[in-house]
Design a protein around this motif. Structure first.
Motif: not given
Length: 409
Positions: A75-96
Motif C-alpha cells: 500500500q505504499h502509494s496509498v500512504h505516501a502522501a501522509f508520510g506514514g501508515i494511516v491505520p484506518g486506510l490500511a484496514a480498508a485496503h486489507h478489506q478490499a
C-alpha cells in the motif's frame, strides 16, 4: 500446472441446486487435526495470511519448506502522501485486497481451500483494525472447511523464517529482530519459547529510518519489493559521504554502554535539530545523501555494538547458540547485514538471514510459522481474537491445552 477449479468471473454462482445433500462435505468436529502426523512433510500444505500493518499477503508453504505460491499487495502509494501508515486506510485496503489475494494465492498453488492442511494467520502484535481483517478471514475459512487454525505471533514468524526448509539453523540461536515496530535481541530456545535480552527504549530502528527519511524529504519509492521510506534512506546513503556529518552513536557513554537495550530517538532528533539549525539543506540532493549516510552509519554501529553485547549475555546465560538470525524489514538493509555478519564472525557462528524480499512482512513467514507450530501440536480454537500488544517472550505463557481440533475451546 494443474489449477484449482477456476471460478467464473461472469457466472460465478455455484450450481448447488444440482447436488444432492449427500454430496455435501460433512465437517468433522472431533478428529479434525486431519492426521497430519501420518503425512510426509512434503505433503503438508499450510496457507498463511498476513495483515498486521499495511501489507496484504498470503502464501502456501509445504511442510518441507517449499513456497508453493505467494501474493503480496503493498500500500505504499496509498500512504505516501501522509508520510506514514494511516491505520484506518490500511484496514480498508486489507478489506478490499484480501479476497483476491487469497484467490490468487490458491490458484498459484493449484489448490482449493479445502486442499490445504491448515490455515495460519498473524494474530499480533500489530495495528488492531488491520489484524482484525486477517484474523476474521482466517477463522471463517478454517471453520467452514474444518481446517486446523494456527494463530501466529508476527515476530516469531520473522524469527523462524530462516529455518524454512533447512536443518542447520538449530535451536537455540540468538535472534536480532529489526523492523518498523520492533528492535529486539533475544534467545530463541525453541518454537514458542524465547528470552528477551535487549529491546528499544523508544523508537524502533525501522521507525527511526522512516522518520529521518521523512525529515530529509526523501521520496517514498513505490515498488512491490523494496518500497518505503527505509529503503529510500538506504538508497540515498549509498550516494552519500557519511564523514561529512559526524553523528554520535547512541548509548555509547559509560552509563549506558553496558546495557543491551537500544535507543534511536536521540539520534533521530539530532538529525532534525541539525536540519532546523541550517547545518544542511534537506532540499539539496547531496546534503540529503550525506546526512542519510551519516545517520545510517551511526544507527548501524549502534546495532552492531548491542548485538555483540547480546551475544556475550547469551553466553553468560549458558546458551551455546548455533548462529545469529537477523530478520524483520531492516534486515534487508545491506549495511545492517554487513555489520551483523562481522559480529557473527567474531562469535565464530554463521549469520542467517532470509532473502531480502522475505525480510519485510509476507505470507510465507506466517505459513512457515504455522508449519513449525503444528509440528508441536500448538493448535488454536476458532474463538481466538487478535492481540495488539504482545511481547514475544510472553508467548510461552499462553495456554495451549491438547486439542484434537480447532473446534475445541
Amino acid at each position: 500446472m494443474i489449477l484449482a477449479r477456476r471460478l467464473s468471473t461472469k457466472a460465478q454462482t455455484r450450481v448447488l441446486g444440482t447436488k444432492a445433500p449427500a454430496q455435501m462435505r460433512v465437517l468433522s468436529t472431533k478428529a479434525q487435526i486431519r492426521v497430519l502426523s501420518t503425512k510426509a512433510p512434503a505433503q503438508i500444505r499450510v496457507l498463511g495470511i498476513e495483515t498486521s500493518c499495511d501489507d496484504t499477503a498470503a502464501a502456501v508453504v509445504s511442510g518441507d519448506g517449499r513456497i508453493l505460491s505467494e501474493t503480496n499487495r503493498h500500500q505504499h502509494s496509498v500512504h505516501a502522501a501522509f508520510g506514514g501508515i494511516v491505520p484506518g486506510l490500511a484496514a480498508a485496503h486489507h478489506q478490499a485486497n484480501l479476497p483476491l489475494v487469497l484467490r490468487q494465492t490458491l490458484l498459484g498453488a493449484g489448490l482449493r481451500i479445502g486442499d490445504v492442511d491448515a490455515v495460519a494467520v498473524t494474530r499480533g502484535p500489530g495495528m488492531a483494525a488491520s489484524l482484525g481483517v486477517g484474523v476474521a478471514a482466517a477463522k471463517a475459512l478454517a471453520a467452514v472447511h474444518a481446517l486446523p487454525l494456527v494463530g501466529v505471533h508476527h515476530m516469531e514468524a520473522h524469527a523462524l523464517l530462516a529455518r524454512m526448509g533447512r536443518d542447520d539453523v538449530r535451536f537455540p540461536f540468538v535472534c536480532v529482530l529489526v523492523s518498523g515496530g520492533h528492535t529486539t535481541t533475544l534467545v530463541a530456545h525453541d518454537v514458542n519459547r524465547y528470552t528477551t535480552i535487549g529491546a528499544t527504549r523508544d523508537d524502533s530502528v525501522g521507525e527511526a529510518f522512516d522518520k529521518v527519511a521523512r525529515d530529509l524529504g526523501l521520496a517514498w519509492p513505490d515498488a512491490q519489493d523494496g518500497g518505503g521510506l527505509g529503503p529510500a534512506l538506504e538508497q540515498a546513503a549509498a550516494r552519500g559521504d557519511a564523514a561529512r556529518f559526524p553523528l554520535p552513536v547512541p548509548m555509547d557513554k559509560s552509563a549506558s554502554a553496558a546495557s543491551p537495550d537500544f535507543s534511536f530517538a536521540g539520534l533521530k532528533t539530532h538529525v532534525r535539530r541539525m536540519r532546523d539549525a541550517g547545518a544542511f539543506d534537506a532540499r539539496a540532493p547531496q546534503d540529503q545523501a550525506d546526512m542519510a549516510a551519516a545517520f545510517q552509519r551511526a544507527a548501524v554501529a549502534h546495532l552492531r555494538k548491542k548485538t555483540a553485547l547480546a551475544c556475550r549475555r547469551a553466553r553468560a546465560m549458558g546458551v551455546d547458540f548455533s548462529c545469529i538470525v537477523a530478520s524483520g524489514g531492516v534486515a534487508s538493509n545491506a549495511a545492517v547485514r554487513r555489520a551483523l555478519a562481522a559480529v557473527a564472525e567474531a562469535e565464530r557462528v554463521p549469520l542467517e538471514c532470509p532473502p531480502p524480499r522475505l525480510c519485510t512482512d509476507n505470507g510465507v513467514m506466517v505459513a512457515w510459522a504455522g508449519v513449525e507450530r503444528l509440528r508441536r501440536g500448538l493448535l488454536d480454537p476458532y474463538t481466538f481474537d487478535f492481540i495488539q500488544r504482545w511481547p514475544l517472550d510472553r508467548l510461552s505463557e499462553m495456554p495451549y491445552p491438547a486439542r484434537a481440533s480447532s473446534f475445541d475451546p
